[in-house]
Design a protein around this motif. Structure first.
Motif, PDB file in Angstrom:
ATOM      1  N   GLY A  47       0.818  -1.235  -0.125  1.00 57.50           N
ATOM      2  CA  GLY A  47       0.125   0.059  -0.111  1.00 57.50           C
ATOM      3  C   GLY A  47       0.842   1.341  -0.178  1.00 57.50           C
ATOM      4  O   GLY A  47       0.354   2.433  -0.111  1.00 57.50           O
ATOM      5  N   ASP A  48       2.288   1.214   0.435  1.00 60.63           N
ATOM      6  CA  ASP A  48       2.804   2.397   0.285  1.00 60.63           C
ATOM      7  C   ASP A  48       2.861   3.145  -1.206  1.00 60.63           C
ATOM      8  O   ASP A  48       3.053   2.275  -2.321  1.00 60.63           O
ATOM      9  CB  ASP A  48       4.578   2.114   0.606  1.00 60.63           C
ATOM     10  CG  ASP A  48       4.639   1.828   1.936  1.00 60.63           C
ATOM     11  OD1 ASP A  48       3.673   2.295   2.775  1.00 60.63           O
ATOM     12  OD2 ASP A  48       5.582   1.546   2.431  1.00 60.63           O
ATOM     13  N   THR A  67       5.980  -5.979  -3.975  1.00 60.07           N
ATOM     14  CA  THR A  67       6.072  -5.703  -2.513  1.00 60.07           C
ATOM     15  C   THR A  67       4.673  -5.233  -2.066  1.00 60.07           C
ATOM     16  O   THR A  67       4.402  -5.108  -0.993  1.00 60.07           O
ATOM     17  CB  THR A  67       7.034  -4.413  -2.174  1.00 60.07           C
ATOM     18  OG1 THR A  67       6.800  -3.294  -2.675  1.00 60.07           O
ATOM     19  CG2 THR A  67       8.335  -4.861  -2.802  1.00 60.07           C
ATOM     20  N   GLY A  68       3.857  -5.200  -3.032  1.00 62.86           N
ATOM     21  CA  GLY A  68       2.373  -4.693  -2.756  1.00 62.86           C
ATOM     22  C   GLY A  68       2.253  -3.214  -2.763  1.00 62.86           C
ATOM     23  O   GLY A  68       1.388  -2.484  -2.356  1.00 62.86           O
ATOM     24  N   ALA A  93      -5.883  -3.130 -10.290  1.00 64.65           N
ATOM     25  CA  ALA A  93      -6.349  -1.726 -10.844  1.00 64.65           C
ATOM     26  C   ALA A  93      -5.595  -0.748  -9.679  1.00 64.65           C
ATOM     27  O   ALA A  93      -5.889  -1.025  -8.437  1.00 64.65           O
ATOM     28  CB  ALA A  93      -7.773  -1.561 -10.891  1.00 64.65           C
ATOM     29  N   GLY A  94      -5.098   0.277 -10.285  1.00 72.05           N
ATOM     30  CA  GLY A  94      -4.447   1.478  -9.554  1.00 72.05           C
ATOM     31  C   GLY A  94      -3.002   1.200  -8.980  1.00 72.05           C
ATOM     32  O   GLY A  94      -2.457   1.976  -8.340  1.00 72.05           O
ATOM     33  N   ASP A 115       0.227  12.482  -0.284  1.00 70.88           N
ATOM     34  CA  ASP A 115       1.088  11.536   0.527  1.00 70.88           C
ATOM     35  C   ASP A 115       2.574  11.639   0.281  1.00 70.88           C
ATOM     36  O   ASP A 115       3.122  11.928  -0.855  1.00 70.88           O
ATOM     37  CB  ASP A 115       0.601   9.998  -0.243  1.00 70.88           C
ATOM     38  CG  ASP A 115       1.058   8.769   0.743  1.00 70.88           C
ATOM     39  OD1 ASP A 115       2.259   9.082   1.174  1.00 70.88           O
ATOM     40  OD2 ASP A 115       0.424   7.836   0.802  1.00 70.88           O
ATOM     41  N   PRO A 116       3.161  11.564   1.385  1.00 65.95           N
ATOM     42  CA  PRO A 116       4.543  12.135   1.106  1.00 65.95           C
ATOM     43  C   PRO A 116       5.470  10.708   0.342  1.00 65.95           C
ATOM     44  O   PRO A 116       6.416  11.202  -0.554  1.00 65.95           O
ATOM     45  CB  PRO A 116       5.220  12.159   2.761  1.00 65.95           C
ATOM     46  CG  PRO A 116       4.128  11.116   3.399  1.00 65.95           C
ATOM     47  CD  PRO A 116       2.801  11.519   2.823  1.00 65.95           C
ATOM     48  N   GLY A 117       4.926   9.722   0.348  1.00 68.88           N
ATOM     49  CA  GLY A 117       5.466   8.540  -0.528  1.00 68.88           C
ATOM     50  C   GLY A 117       6.846   8.504  -0.413  1.00 68.88           C
ATOM     51  O   GLY A 117       7.592   9.034   0.316  1.00 68.88           O
TER      52      GLY A 117
END
Length: 285
Positions: A47-48, A67-68, A93-94, A115-117
């Motif tokens: 999710g990161d 890694t997701g 998707a996304g 989001d800083p990301g």
């Protein structure tokens, strides 16, 4: 189609007749063992949000997606659109957003939607340093950066004071981040092999990052000091305040830039800002 079902990178490149472009500083990293290690070093969680610059055929992109993480890949070379679109189609998707643009002009804050990301990239050699300075000093502040550079550039980022590689890049990087070289990558790992070795640097922003005004002052002072690095500070900084400025920062006017540590340059920045504030107050009075 899934990521596992995608053809090997070499086969995908051959199918599209694609080769690295020297003008774009391209060297493809096709070894998935290496790209997966870089993704692990980035310490990403599912999710990161991640920005990747210069994905090319998508070798590192594949490892990041495994890694997701949710990846925004910025690619200037339109030739890679079909390969990257195939990769996007093979993910949820996304999970992968493609941006075909010049990363130097990109608005990362807008792309990350607040989001800083993180940034994880095998950076194109010809724009790597410029992109790093942008991320170190700009308004968008990533949570971490895991970046591959030419080994010489990596050494300049993490160099210690009074060393041959110590210069403006080390001061700005270390004033804003904890910087560590975490992996060496030999030239033979790339297609085509570059003439130099590479290294991965991990940068984690400091909690007490300098203010934008302080960073702007730091850039001006380091440009002047290291632009004439063999001269004493009293000469290289003459146009910015000379001996009065240097004395206010508690430094020796006869010192040279490479002997001044990061804390010393930050004191110079503070002294320069204070002098400008006094001048502005005097002009108003």
């Amino acid at each position: 189609m899934s990521l596992e079902a995608l053809p090997p990178l070499r086969d995908a490149l051959a199918a599209h007749g694609l080769m690295a472009k020297k003008a774009f500083g391209q060297h493809f990293l096709l070894d998935l063992n290496i790209t997966r290690k870089i993704a692990r070093l980035a310490e990403l969680k599912p999710g990161d949000r991640v920005i990747e610059v210069g994905p090319g055929p998508g070798g590192l992109t594949r490892a990041l997606l495994e890694t997701g993480a949710r990846v925004t890949a910025i690619e200037k070379d339109q030739r890679f659109r079909p390969l990257l679109e195939d990769l996007a189609a093979a993910t949820a998707a996304g999970a992968l957003t493609l941006v075909f643009a010049d990363a130097l002009a990109a608005d990362e804050a807008e792309l990350m939607e607040g989001d800083p990301g993180h940034v994880v990239s095998n950076l194109p050699y010809n724009v790597g340093t410029a992109l790093l300075i942008k991320w170190l000093t700009g308004p968008w502040r990533p949570s971490s950066m895991t970046l591959m550079f030419q080994k010489e550039v990596a050494q300049r980022i993490s160099a210690a004071v009074d060393g041959d590689a110590y210069g403006r890049l080390a001061v700005i990087a270390q004033a804003t981040c904890a910087a560590q070289t975490v992996m060496d990558v030999p030239a033979r790992a790339f297609t085509p092999p570059p003439k130099v070795e590479s290294a991965v640097v991990r940068l984690t922003p400091l909690a007490d990052r300098p203010s934008p005004e302080r960073l702007d002052a730091l850039q001006k002072l380091t440009a002047a000091a290291f632009g004439q690095r063999r001269k004493m500070l009293r000469a290289s900084l003459k146009s910015l305040g000379g001996e009065a400025l240097i004395g206010a920062a508690g430094l020796d006017p006869q010192a040279r830039a490479e002997t001044v540590d990061v804390a010393g340059f930050l004191r110079l920045a503070d002294a320069w800002l204070a002098a400008r504030a006094r001048q502005a107050a005097g002009a108003v009075a």
